[in-house]
Design a protein around this motif. Structure first.
Motif, PDB file in Angstrom:
ATOM      1  N   ASP A  10      87.490  99.914 -43.471  1.00 49.50           N
ATOM      2  CA  ASP A  10      86.366  98.975 -43.469  1.00 49.50           C
ATOM      3  C   ASP A  10      85.038  99.719 -43.641  1.00 49.50           C
ATOM      4  O   ASP A  10      84.180  99.290 -44.407  1.00 49.50           O
ATOM      5  N   ALA A  11      84.877 100.818 -42.945  1.00 53.44           N
ATOM      6  CA  ALA A  11      83.647 101.592 -43.044  1.00 53.44           C
ATOM      7  C   ALA A  11      83.512 102.219 -44.427  1.00 53.44           C
ATOM      8  O   ALA A  11      82.413 102.231 -45.010  1.00 53.44           O
ATOM      9  N   ALA A  12      84.613 102.709 -44.974  1.00 54.27           N
ATOM     10  CA  ALA A  12      84.564 103.315 -46.306  1.00 54.27           C
ATOM     11  C   ALA A  12      84.239 102.267 -47.361  1.00 54.27           C
ATOM     12  O   ALA A  12      83.445 102.529 -48.278  1.00 54.27           O
ATOM     13  N   THR A  13      84.812 101.096 -47.242  1.00 51.11           N
ATOM     14  CA  THR A  13      84.535 100.030 -48.201  1.00 51.11           C
ATOM     15  C   THR A  13      83.085  99.580 -48.109  1.00 51.11           C
ATOM     16  O   THR A  13      82.442  99.321 -49.133  1.00 51.11           O
ATOM     17  N   ALA A  14      82.553  99.508 -46.914  1.00 55.04           N
ATOM     18  CA  ALA A  14      81.151  99.130 -46.748  1.00 55.04           C
ATOM     19  C   ALA A  14      80.230 100.171 -47.374  1.00 55.04           C
ATOM     20  O   ALA A  14      79.273  99.831 -48.067  1.00 55.04           O
ATOM     21  N   GLY A  15      80.517 101.432 -47.171  1.00 54.69           N
ATOM     22  CA  GLY A  15      79.699 102.499 -47.742  1.00 54.69           C
ATOM     23  C   GLY A  15      79.762 102.531 -49.258  1.00 54.69           C
ATOM     24  O   GLY A  15      78.746 102.689 -49.942  1.00 54.69           O
ATOM     25  N   ILE A  16      80.957 102.361 -49.799  1.00 54.00           N
ATOM     26  CA  ILE A  16      81.105 102.354 -51.252  1.00 54.00           C
ATOM     27  C   ILE A  16      80.406 101.145 -51.851  1.00 54.00           C
ATOM     28  O   ILE A  16      79.785 101.250 -52.917  1.00 54.00           O
ATOM     29  N   SER A  17      80.472 100.000 -51.184  1.00 53.37           N
ATOM     30  CA  SER A  17      79.782  98.809 -51.682  1.00 53.37           C
ATOM     31  C   SER A  17      78.272  99.027 -51.718  1.00 53.37           C
ATOM     32  O   SER A  17      77.600  98.630 -52.671  1.00 53.37           O
ATOM     33  N   LEU A  18      77.747  99.658 -50.696  1.00 46.48           N
ATOM     34  CA  LEU A  18      76.314  99.935 -50.635  1.00 46.48           C
ATOM     35  C   LEU A  18      75.889 100.894 -51.736  1.00 46.48           C
ATOM     36  O   LEU A  18      74.907 100.655 -52.448  1.00 46.48           O
ATOM     37  N   GLY A  25      71.806  98.865 -59.444  1.00 47.12           N
ATOM     38  CA  GLY A  25      70.398  98.490 -59.510  1.00 47.12           C
ATOM     39  C   GLY A  25      69.561  99.552 -60.203  1.00 47.12           C
ATOM     40  O   GLY A  25      68.700  99.243 -61.034  1.00 47.12           O
ATOM     41  N   ALA A  26      69.827 100.818 -59.887  1.00 49.07           N
ATOM     42  CA  ALA A  26      69.087 101.904 -60.525  1.00 49.07           C
ATOM     43  C   ALA A  26      69.401 101.978 -62.008  1.00 49.07           C
ATOM     44  O   ALA A  26      68.506 102.188 -62.835  1.00 49.07           O
ATOM     45  N   GLY A  27      70.650 101.784 -62.357  1.00 47.58           N
ATOM     46  CA  GLY A  27      71.034 101.814 -63.767  1.00 47.58           C
ATOM     47  C   GLY A  27      70.414 100.680 -64.557  1.00 47.58           C
ATOM     48  O   GLY A  27      69.940 100.876 -65.682  1.00 47.58           O
ATOM     49  N   ALA A  28      70.409  99.495 -63.964  1.00 43.53           N
ATOM     50  CA  ALA A  28      69.798  98.357 -64.645  1.00 43.53           C
ATOM     51  C   ALA A  28      68.292  98.548 -64.792  1.00 43.53           C
ATOM     52  O   ALA A  28      67.724  98.276 -65.852  1.00 43.53           O
ATOM     53  N   GLY A  46      64.612  99.537 -59.183  1.00 43.41           N
ATOM     54  CA  GLY A  46      65.987  99.045 -59.200  1.00 43.41           C
ATOM     55  C   GLY A  46      66.836  99.669 -58.114  1.00 43.41           C
ATOM     56  O   GLY A  46      67.703  99.008 -57.534  1.00 43.41           O
ATOM     57  N   LEU A  47      66.588 100.947 -57.815  1.00 39.92           N
ATOM     58  CA  LEU A  47      67.326 101.625 -56.752  1.00 39.92           C
ATOM     59  C   LEU A  47      67.080 100.949 -55.404  1.00 39.92           C
ATOM     60  O   LEU A  47      68.019 100.665 -54.655  1.00 39.92           O
ATOM     61  N   PHE A  48      65.815 100.674 -55.101  1.00 41.91           N
ATOM     62  CA  PHE A  48      65.509 100.037 -53.821  1.00 41.91           C
ATOM     63  C   PHE A  48      65.928  98.569 -53.788  1.00 41.91           C
ATOM     64  O   PHE A  48      66.303  98.053 -52.731  1.00 41.91           O
ATOM     65  N   ALA A  49      65.887  97.902 -54.931  1.00 43.86           N
ATOM     66  CA  ALA A  49      66.406  96.537 -54.993  1.00 43.86           C
ATOM     67  C   ALA A  49      67.918  96.539 -54.775  1.00 43.86           C
ATOM     68  O   ALA A  49      68.463  95.660 -54.094  1.00 43.86           O
ATOM     69  N   GLY A  50      68.592  97.544 -55.321  1.00 38.79           N
ATOM     70  CA  GLY A  50      70.028  97.685 -55.090  1.00 38.79           C
ATOM     71  C   GLY A  50      70.351  97.993 -53.643  1.00 38.79           C
ATOM     72  O   GLY A  50      71.369  97.545 -53.115  1.00 38.79           O
ATOM     73  N   LEU A  51      69.489  98.747 -52.991  1.00 41.55           N
ATOM     74  CA  LEU A  51      69.672  99.029 -51.568  1.00 41.55           C
ATOM     75  C   LEU A  51      69.607  97.738 -50.756  1.00 41.55           C
ATOM     76  O   LEU A  51      70.459  97.489 -49.897  1.00 41.55           O
ATOM     77  N   ALA A  52      68.615  96.918 -51.040  1.00 38.26           N
ATOM     78  CA  ALA A  52      68.495  95.637 -50.330  1.00 38.26           C
ATOM     79  C   ALA A  52      69.689  94.727 -50.637  1.00 38.26           C
ATOM     80  O   ALA A  52      70.242  94.094 -49.726  1.00 38.26           O
TER      81      ALA A  52
END
Length: 65
Positions: A10-18, A25-28, A46-52
Motif C-alpha cells: 500500500d505504501a509503495a503504491t501510494a509513493g509510485i502514484s505520487l 505533470g512536469a512532462g505535460a 506542471g511539477l507542482f500541479a502534479g504534486l497537488a
C-alpha cells in the motif's frame, strides 16, 4: 468482518502514484512550454500541479485506511 492490515505494498503504491503524477505533470508542462518557448517555467508549474494532483489521488484512494 475485519479488514486486512496495511501492507508495505500500500505504501509503495501510494509513493509510485505520487511520483507518477508529478512526472506526468512536469512532462505535460514541459511539452506545452516548449511550444511557446517557456519550457522550464511551465515544466516547474506542471511539477507542482502534479504534486497537488498526486496528493489528491493518494488521499482519495487511501482515506479509509
Amino acid at each position: 468482518m475485519t479488514e486486512d492490515p496495511r501492507t508495505r505494498a500500500d505504501a509503495a503504491t501510494a509513493g509510485i502514484s505520487l511520483i507518477a503524477a508529478m512526472l506526468a505533470g512536469a512532462g505535460a508542462g514541459f511539452g506545452l512550454g516548449s511550444l511557446v518557448g517557456l519550457a522550464v517555467p511551465l515544466g516547474l508549474i506542471g511539477l507542482f500541479a502534479g504534486l497537488a494532483a498526486g496528493f489528491a489521488l493518494v488521499y482519495a484512494r487511501y482515506r479509509r485506511l
